[in-house]
Design a protein around this motif. Structure first.
Motif, PDB file in Angstrom:
ATOM      1  N   GLU A  86       0.827  -1.210   0.000  1.00  0.00           N
ATOM      2  CA  GLU A  86       0.000   0.000   0.000  1.00  0.00           C
ATOM      3  C   GLU A  86       0.862   1.261   0.000  1.00  0.00           C
ATOM      4  O   GLU A  86       0.524   2.254  -0.653  1.00  0.00           O
ATOM      5  N   LEU A  87       1.982   1.246   0.732  1.00  0.00           N
ATOM      6  CA  LEU A  87       2.874   2.409   0.735  1.00  0.00           C
ATOM      7  C   LEU A  87       3.485   2.639  -0.646  1.00  0.00           C
ATOM      8  O   LEU A  87       3.563   3.779  -1.128  1.00  0.00           O
ATOM      9  N   ALA A  88       3.937   1.562  -1.276  1.00  0.00           N
ATOM     10  CA  ALA A  88       4.501   1.702  -2.622  1.00  0.00           C
ATOM     11  C   ALA A  88       3.432   2.141  -3.616  1.00  0.00           C
ATOM     12  O   ALA A  88       3.710   2.902  -4.550  1.00  0.00           O
ATOM     13  N   LEU A  89       2.184   1.669  -3.410  1.00  0.00           N
ATOM     14  CA  LEU A  89       1.089   2.038  -4.298  1.00  0.00           C
ATOM     15  C   LEU A  89       0.813   3.534  -4.262  1.00  0.00           C
ATOM     16  O   LEU A  89       0.389   4.121  -5.262  1.00  0.00           O
ATOM     17  N   ARG A  90       1.061   4.172  -3.133  1.00  0.00           N
ATOM     18  CA  ARG A  90       0.829   5.607  -2.983  1.00  0.00           C
ATOM     19  C   ARG A  90       2.088   6.434  -3.230  1.00  0.00           C
ATOM     20  O   ARG A  90       2.111   7.631  -2.964  1.00  0.00           O
ATOM     21  N   PHE A 117       8.973  -9.625   0.238  1.00  0.00           N
ATOM     22  CA  PHE A 117       8.829  -8.178   0.423  1.00  0.00           C
ATOM     23  C   PHE A 117       9.232  -7.419  -0.844  1.00  0.00           C
ATOM     24  O   PHE A 117       8.598  -6.430  -1.224  1.00  0.00           O
ATOM     25  N   VAL A 118      10.317  -7.881  -1.461  1.00  0.00           N
ATOM     26  CA  VAL A 118      10.760  -7.232  -2.704  1.00  0.00           C
ATOM     27  C   VAL A 118       9.679  -7.338  -3.774  1.00  0.00           C
ATOM     28  O   VAL A 118       9.409  -6.375  -4.522  1.00  0.00           O
ATOM     29  N   LEU A 119       9.039  -8.505  -3.868  1.00  0.00           N
ATOM     30  CA  LEU A 119       7.964  -8.688  -4.842  1.00  0.00           C
ATOM     31  C   LEU A 119       6.797  -7.750  -4.547  1.00  0.00           C
ATOM     32  O   LEU A 119       6.238  -7.128  -5.460  1.00  0.00           O
ATOM     33  N   ALA A 120       6.416  -7.644  -3.255  1.00  0.00           N
ATOM     34  CA  ALA A 120       5.319  -6.747  -2.888  1.00  0.00           C
ATOM     35  C   ALA A 120       5.672  -5.295  -3.204  1.00  0.00           C
ATOM     36  O   ALA A 120       4.831  -4.523  -3.689  1.00  0.00           O
ATOM     37  N   LEU A 121       6.927  -4.904  -2.935  1.00  0.00           N
ATOM     38  CA  LEU A 121       7.358  -3.541  -3.236  1.00  0.00           C
ATOM     39  C   LEU A 121       7.335  -3.277  -4.738  1.00  0.00           C
ATOM     40  O   LEU A 121       6.878  -2.218  -5.193  1.00  0.00           O
ATOM     41  N   PHE A 122       7.799  -4.249  -5.509  1.00  0.00           N
ATOM     42  CA  PHE A 122       7.802  -4.092  -6.966  1.00  0.00           C
ATOM     43  C   PHE A 122       6.380  -3.976  -7.509  1.00  0.00           C
ATOM     44  O   PHE A 122       6.094  -3.127  -8.364  1.00  0.00           O
ATOM     45  N   MET A 123       5.471  -4.818  -7.021  1.00  0.00           N
ATOM     46  CA  MET A 123       4.085  -4.767  -7.478  1.00  0.00           C
ATOM     47  C   MET A 123       3.434  -3.435  -7.117  1.00  0.00           C
ATOM     48  O   MET A 123       2.651  -2.871  -7.883  1.00  0.00           O
ATOM     49  N   GLY A 124       3.758  -2.918  -5.938  1.00  0.00           N
ATOM     50  CA  GLY A 124       3.213  -1.623  -5.547  1.00  0.00           C
ATOM     51  C   GLY A 124       3.713  -0.495  -6.424  1.00  0.00           C
ATOM     52  O   GLY A 124       2.937   0.372  -6.849  1.00  0.00           O
ATOM     53  N   LEU A 125       5.018  -0.501  -6.711  1.00  0.00           N
ATOM     54  CA  LEU A 125       5.582   0.543  -7.574  1.00  0.00           C
ATOM     55  C   LEU A 125       5.042   0.428  -9.001  1.00  0.00           C
ATOM     56  O   LEU A 125       4.770   1.444  -9.654  1.00  0.00           O
TER      57      LEU A 125
END
Length: 360
Positions: A86-90, A117-125
């Motif tokens: 969610e943070l990366a999404l915003r 975590f890296v995957l979640a960050l990449f998906m958010g970005l």
């Protein structure tokens, strides 16, 4: 797969996938009630976020719930991927760095959690970039839509102004002709009529002869004034369909047959300018690219449209793409609410259709 082309659907799908993965871990391990409550809390927060646009600080609620459960279950570590996403999404991805620090200071965390975590960050970005592009596209589409509406409004205003100017010019010309007829022709005819009336009462031959000479002079002036008025009212240059006939008649490369039909007086002046340009461009293309021996030109007014058709009886030497001249004419036709079509399947064919102003 088409449902994933919209960024928000992809975002919601990733959220659901994370929750499904947490449920899988819970079902695979021990069925602890506390862990199930954790999953329910994350599901509740995700549902609210799905329905409403929550502020960025609301992500801290997800993180706080997961951090509280860290001492009790390893599933809480995987739950941190939701607030990280969610943070990366915003676009607030720097605030996600503390989540990676937790991995190093907590020895109980799974080894491969870092890559999760890296995957979640990449998906958010990735989702953030997609949403930004979508927003930019919508803004550009809105600006283009506004520009089109503005162009349509300007075109309508210009057409109305052109019609108003034409009407004013016609009225001014009528007033000028009426004034000239009244001041000159009417004055001379009145003088001639008075001289004839006086002639009936004159007894002396010399005086009668003078009156007849005056009548003759007045009539000659009236005739001259009438000729001048007609000459000034006649345009010096060809306009309208006469100009199209002149262009067709002076095209010597091939024989041109010209036909006209309908009430051509309904066609406004600015339409004739475009029709003339279309005719010249069509004849030029016939002369340069066709082996035709004859060209047929038709100008028709039917209903609420005027149509220009130009067709030859030959074949094009080489079929090329529409040139800049024809493309420019197509744009001009569209700006007037009409169309211009070209075909090269059976010789060269050009058809220009323009709407006529509705009668009030």
């Amino acid at each position: 797969m088409e449902s994933f082309t919209e960024p928000m659907r992809f975002v919601n799908s990733w959220r659901i996938l994370n929750l499904v993965f947490l449920i899988f871990l819970w079902a695979k391990g021990e069925y602890a009630t506390s862990v199930f409550i954790l999953i329910l809390l994350l599901l509740f927060l995700m549902s609210i976020r799905w329905r409403f646009k929550l502020p960025v600080w609301s992500v801290m609620l997800d993180a706080a719930v997961c951090i509280l459960y860290l001492p009790y279950t390893s599933i809480a570590y995987f739950g941190l991927s939701l607030p990280l996403f969610e943070l990366a999404l915003r676009g607030k991805w720097p605030f996600a760095l503390p989540f990676f620090i937790i991995l190093f200071v907590t020895p109980a965390s799974p080894a491969w959690l870092f890559w999760y975590f890296v995957l979640a960050l990449f998906m958010g970005l990735f989702s953030y970039a997609s949403l930004q592009n979508l927003q930019k596209y919508k803004q550009e589409a809105d600006e283009q839509r506004k520009a089109r509406y503005e162009l349509e409004r300007i075109k309508t205003d210009l057409l109305a102004a052109n019609q108003s100017v034409s009407q004013q010019a016609e009225l001014m010309e009528r007033f000028r002709m009426a004034r000239q007829l009244h001041d000159h022709l009417g004055h001379d005819l009145t003088g001639a009529a008075l001289a004839l009336q006086a002639y009936e009462y004159v007894q002396e031959p010399e005086e009668a002869q003078k009156l007849l000479q005056e009548v003759k002079r007045r009539l000659e002036l009236s005739t001259k004034s009438l000729r001048e008025t007609v000459h000034n009212a006649t345009p010096s240059a060809l306009i309208g369909v006469e100009n199209l006939e002149y262009v067709a008649r002076n095209f010597y490369q091939v024989e041109v047959r010209f036909e006209k039909s309908g009430d051509l007086l309904l066609v406004p002046a600015y339409h004739w300018g475009l029709l003339e340009a279309c005719l010249k461009e069509a004849l030029t293309n016939v002369a340069r690219h066709s082996d035709a021996t004859g060209v047929e030109v038709k100008v028709q007014v039917a209903g609420s449209i005027v149509r220009l058709l130009v067709q030859d009886n030959g074949t094009l030497q080489k079929k090329e793409q529409t040139g800049s001249g024809l493309r420019s004419l197509q744009m001009r036709a569209r700006s007037l609410g009409g169309s211009l079509s070209i075909s090269a399947n059976n010789g060269f064919l050009l058809v220009c259709v323009l709407p006529l102003l509705e009668k009030g």
